[in-house]
Design an enzyme around this catalytic site. Structure first.
Site, PDB file in Angstrom:
ATOM      1  N   LYS A  88     -23.179   7.139 -40.656  1.00 30.81           N
ATOM      2  CA  LYS A  88     -23.800   8.078 -39.854  1.00 30.81           C
ATOM      3  C   LYS A  88     -22.838   9.087 -39.189  1.00 30.81           C
ATOM      4  O   LYS A  88     -23.070  10.320 -39.056  1.00 30.81           O
ATOM      5  CB  LYS A  88     -24.741   7.655 -38.776  1.00 30.81           C
ATOM      6  CG  LYS A  88     -25.945   6.926 -39.421  1.00 30.81           C
ATOM      7  CD  LYS A  88     -27.326   6.890 -38.645  1.00 30.81           C
ATOM      8  CE  LYS A  88     -28.400   6.069 -39.284  1.00 30.81           C
ATOM      9  NZ  LYS A  88     -29.602   5.902 -38.741  1.00 30.81           N
ATOM     10  N   LYS A 113     -29.449   4.977 -50.632  1.00 30.46           N
ATOM     11  CA  LYS A 113     -31.139   4.386 -50.136  1.00 30.46           C
ATOM     12  C   LYS A 113     -32.045   5.668 -49.704  1.00 30.46           C
ATOM     13  O   LYS A 113     -31.551   6.510 -49.493  1.00 30.46           O
ATOM     14  CB  LYS A 113     -30.921   3.594 -48.830  1.00 30.46           C
ATOM     15  CG  LYS A 113     -30.509   4.142 -47.661  1.00 30.46           C
ATOM     16  CD  LYS A 113     -30.837   3.335 -46.635  1.00 30.46           C
ATOM     17  CE  LYS A 113     -30.804   3.976 -45.382  1.00 30.46           C
ATOM     18  NZ  LYS A 113     -31.229   3.286 -43.938  1.00 30.46           N
ATOM     19  N   LYS A 125     -34.664   9.120 -44.492  1.00 31.25           N
ATOM     20  CA  LYS A 125     -35.375  10.159 -43.932  1.00 31.25           C
ATOM     21  C   LYS A 125     -34.628  11.562 -43.857  1.00 31.25           C
ATOM     22  O   LYS A 125     -35.040  12.541 -43.932  1.00 31.25           O
ATOM     23  CB  LYS A 125     -35.572   9.816 -42.465  1.00 31.25           C
ATOM     24  CG  LYS A 125     -36.384   8.562 -42.168  1.00 31.25           C
ATOM     25  CD  LYS A 125     -36.292   8.223 -40.474  1.00 31.25           C
ATOM     26  CE  LYS A 125     -37.394   7.186 -40.094  1.00 31.25           C
ATOM     27  NZ  LYS A 125     -37.072   6.550 -38.949  1.00 31.25           N
TER      28      LYS A 125
HETATM   29  P1  ADP Z   1     -33.751   4.601 -40.958  1.00 25.55           P
HETATM   30  O1  ADP Z   1     -33.328   6.096 -40.439  1.00 25.55           O
HETATM   31  O2  ADP Z   1     -32.604   4.035 -41.548  1.00 25.55           O
HETATM   32  O3  ADP Z   1     -34.932   5.081 -41.811  1.00 25.55           O
HETATM   33  P2  ADP Z   1     -35.389   3.416 -38.979  1.00 25.55           P
HETATM   34  O4  ADP Z   1     -35.041   3.123 -37.804  1.00 25.55           O
HETATM   35  O5  ADP Z   1     -36.602   4.508 -39.330  1.00 25.55           O
HETATM   36  O6  ADP Z   1     -34.078   3.745 -39.574  1.00 25.55           O
HETATM   37  O7  ADP Z   1     -35.754   2.398 -40.008  1.00 25.55           O
HETATM   38  C1  ADP Z   1     -36.968   1.362 -39.899  1.00 25.55           C
HETATM   39  C2  ADP Z   1     -36.859   0.296 -40.765  1.00 25.55           C
HETATM   40  O8  ADP Z   1     -37.054   0.701 -42.181  1.00 25.55           O
HETATM   41  C3  ADP Z   1     -35.738  -0.612 -40.540  1.00 25.55           C
HETATM   42  O9  ADP Z   1     -36.180  -1.752 -40.564  1.00 25.55           O
HETATM   43  C4  ADP Z   1     -34.790  -0.281 -41.787  1.00 25.55           C
HETATM   44  O10 ADP Z   1     -34.065  -1.315 -42.317  1.00 25.55           O
HETATM   45  C5  ADP Z   1     -36.075   0.091 -43.008  1.00 25.55           C
HETATM   46  N1  ADP Z   1     -35.605   1.006 -43.929  1.00 25.55           N
HETATM   47  C6  ADP Z   1     -35.090   2.095 -43.748  1.00 25.55           C
HETATM   48  N2  ADP Z   1     -34.690   2.691 -45.048  1.00 25.55           N
HETATM   49  C7  ADP Z   1     -35.029   1.787 -46.024  1.00 25.55           C
HETATM   50  C8  ADP Z   1     -34.987   1.776 -47.302  1.00 25.55           C
HETATM   51  N3  ADP Z   1     -34.758   2.780 -48.094  1.00 25.55           N
HETATM   52  N4  ADP Z   1     -35.499   0.634 -47.947  1.00 25.55           N
HETATM   53  C9  ADP Z   1     -35.838  -0.439 -47.228  1.00 25.55           C
HETATM   54  N5  ADP Z   1     -35.974  -0.559 -45.885  1.00 25.55           N
HETATM   55  C10 ADP Z   1     -35.493   0.535 -45.146  1.00 25.55           C
HETATM   56  N1  TRP Z   2     -31.693  -0.014 -35.494  1.00 22.09           N
HETATM   57  C1  TRP Z   2     -33.057   0.122 -36.314  1.00 22.09           C
HETATM   58  C2  TRP Z   2     -32.925   1.058 -37.336  1.00 22.09           C
HETATM   59  O1  TRP Z   2     -32.294   1.954 -37.367  1.00 22.09           O
HETATM   60  C3  TRP Z   2     -34.174   0.127 -35.431  1.00 22.09           C
HETATM   61  C4  TRP Z   2     -33.987  -0.793 -34.051  1.00 22.09           C
HETATM   62  C5  TRP Z   2     -33.834  -0.568 -33.015  1.00 22.09           C
HETATM   63  C6  TRP Z   2     -34.662  -2.257 -34.231  1.00 22.09           C
HETATM   64  N2  TRP Z   2     -33.896  -1.704 -32.147  1.00 22.09           N
HETATM   65  C7  TRP Z   2     -34.637  -2.711 -33.251  1.00 22.09           C
HETATM   66  C8  TRP Z   2     -34.898  -2.948 -35.349  1.00 22.09           C
HETATM   67  C9  TRP Z   2     -34.707  -3.965 -32.615  1.00 22.09           C
HETATM   68  C10 TRP Z   2     -35.007  -4.299 -35.114  1.00 22.09           C
HETATM   69  C11 TRP Z   2     -35.094  -4.766 -33.723  1.00 22.09           C
HETATM   70  O2  TRP Z   2     -33.504   0.609 -38.468  1.00 22.09           O
END
Ligand code: ADP
Ligand code: TRP
Length: 333
Positions: free
Chosen positions: A114, A198, A201
């Site tokens: 990141k 992956k 967003k």
């Molecule tokens: P991110 O910005 O990586 O999407 P989030 O906090 O929104 O971060 O992620 C929310 C949840 O979605 C987390 O448990 C993360 O592991 C899962 N996740 C995010 N992207 C993927 C993906 N491409 N495949 C599977 N799980 C995902």
């Molecule tokens: N760091 C996680 C992500 O980016 C989001 C997250 C914050 C989280 N606190 C948590 C997930 C506690 C599980 C438990 O997806």
């Protein structure tokens, strides 16, 4: 056996199929097991580790909560709240920051990804964000944490921090060491444009992901344009080894239809990708459209979402404050 579940999702917009299949779908299953106590958090403090627009952030907080509910989490059974409403998260995070070695954080691969090339410009918040995540989990004595595969390393750190705290303060078993709940299959959904990346967003290409707010036509169009290769669909899993795009589409199909990859391969053996794509677009829009319609409906009723978040925050605060008192006592404050 009853489980204490905690998980979080960042309100950073564009919630997508990866978030759904990797995390939210499991949240719903865990919410539906009668004996579980679940807490699902909109982690807005995590979101501000990168710059956010004020109005957009507010909208994204509502939309993330709406997505939880629209996907099937029952807000009267599980606690849904946003992190910034419960001050114990930041308070505990400071305490844990003071006892977490920098070396442990330096190993976190997500920070490296990141922060990109210019690490000096990344915020300190982004660097210590896994400690805030540990605070989220440990404050509620969570026994199980459902997440996608990319969060595995952060959960291992949480476990290490809990064990170190218990040892340093001589309070065996005080912080509960949580178990990750990561689906062994399809826990990482890849971009529709590049099977090595992956689904995310922040990908600038909207065609790389299926958003949970996408219309039926948008889903059909994105699946039609998804990258594939020029070989037929094989009959065995091993033959997908060097074919990431094919594997991803077949994996998404399997996950949405709740079946093994083997069964999907049987279903499509000898067929071509256009058959798979038209079936996939169909089952995806059947799954996503009702969620997307419900999100839109809920977003027209801010008062309802606000009430859910407020009630959730009150319940969460009560649990967290009680733990915080015990923590302060252990430390000597
Ligand atoms: P991110 O910005 O990586 O999407 P989030 O906090 O929104 O971060 O992620 C929310 C949840 O979605 C987390 O448990 C993360 O592991 C899962 N996740 C995010 N992207 C993927 C993906 N491409 N495949 C599977 N799980 C995902
Ligand atoms: N760091 C996680 C992500 O980016 C989001 C997250 C914050 C989280 N606190 C948590 C997930 C506690 C599980 C438990 O997806």
């Amino acid at each position: 056996m009853s489980k204490k579940i905690f998980s979080g999702v960042q309100p950073t917009g564009n919630l997508h199929l990866g978030n759904y299949l990797g995390a939210i779908k499991n949240f719903v299953e865990l919410n539906n097991e009668k004996e579980n106590n679940c807490i699902f958090c909109v982690v807005d403090l995590h979101a501000i580790t990168v710059k956010q627009d004020k109005d957009q952030l507010k909208k994204n907080i509502y939309e993330t909560a709406a997505t939880f509910i629209a996907s099937g989490i029952d807000p009267y059974k599980s606690i849904i709240f946003n992190q910034s409403k419960v001050s114990a998260h930041t308070e505990f995070s400071w305490i844990l920051s003071c006892m977490t070695p920098m070396g442990w954080l330096n190993r976190m691969t997500q920070f490296k990804e990141k922060a990109g090339k210019d690490k000096e410009k990344a915020s300190i918040g982004l660097y210590i964000y896994p400690i805030l995540m540990a605070s989220d989990i440990l404050l509620y004595d969570a026994t199980h944490v459902p997440v996608g595969d990319d969060q595995k390393q952060h959960l291992e750190l949480t476990r290490d921090i809990a064990q170190k705290f218990n040892k340093d303060f001589n309070c065996e078993d005080f912080l509960k060491v949580p178990e990750p709940l990561i689906k062994t299959n399809f826990s990482r959904i890849m971009s529709l444009k590049d099977g090595q990346k992956k689904m995310s967003k922040s990908d600038p290409s909207n065609l790389s992901r299926i958003n949970l707010t996408d219309s039926k036509d948008a889903i059909i169009n994105k699946i039609k344009k998804a990258k594939t290769d020029s070989f037929p669909i094989p009959d065995e899993e091993q033959k997908l080894k060097d074919r990431p795009e094919a594997k991803n589409l077949l994996g998404i199909y399997s996950s949405v239809s709740n079946q093994t990859l083997g069964k999907t391969l049987n279903e499509f053996d000898g067929k071509n990708f256009s058959d798979l794509k038209s079936r996939l677009a169909e089952i995806l829009s059947d799954k996503i459209s009702p969620i997307s319609n419900e999100i839109k409906k809920l977003m027209d009723d801010h008062k309802y979402i606000e009430d859910i978040l407020l009630e959730g925050a009150n319940k969460a605060d009560e649990i967290a404050e009680k733990k915080m008192k015990e923590i302060k006592n252990i430390i000597g404050f």
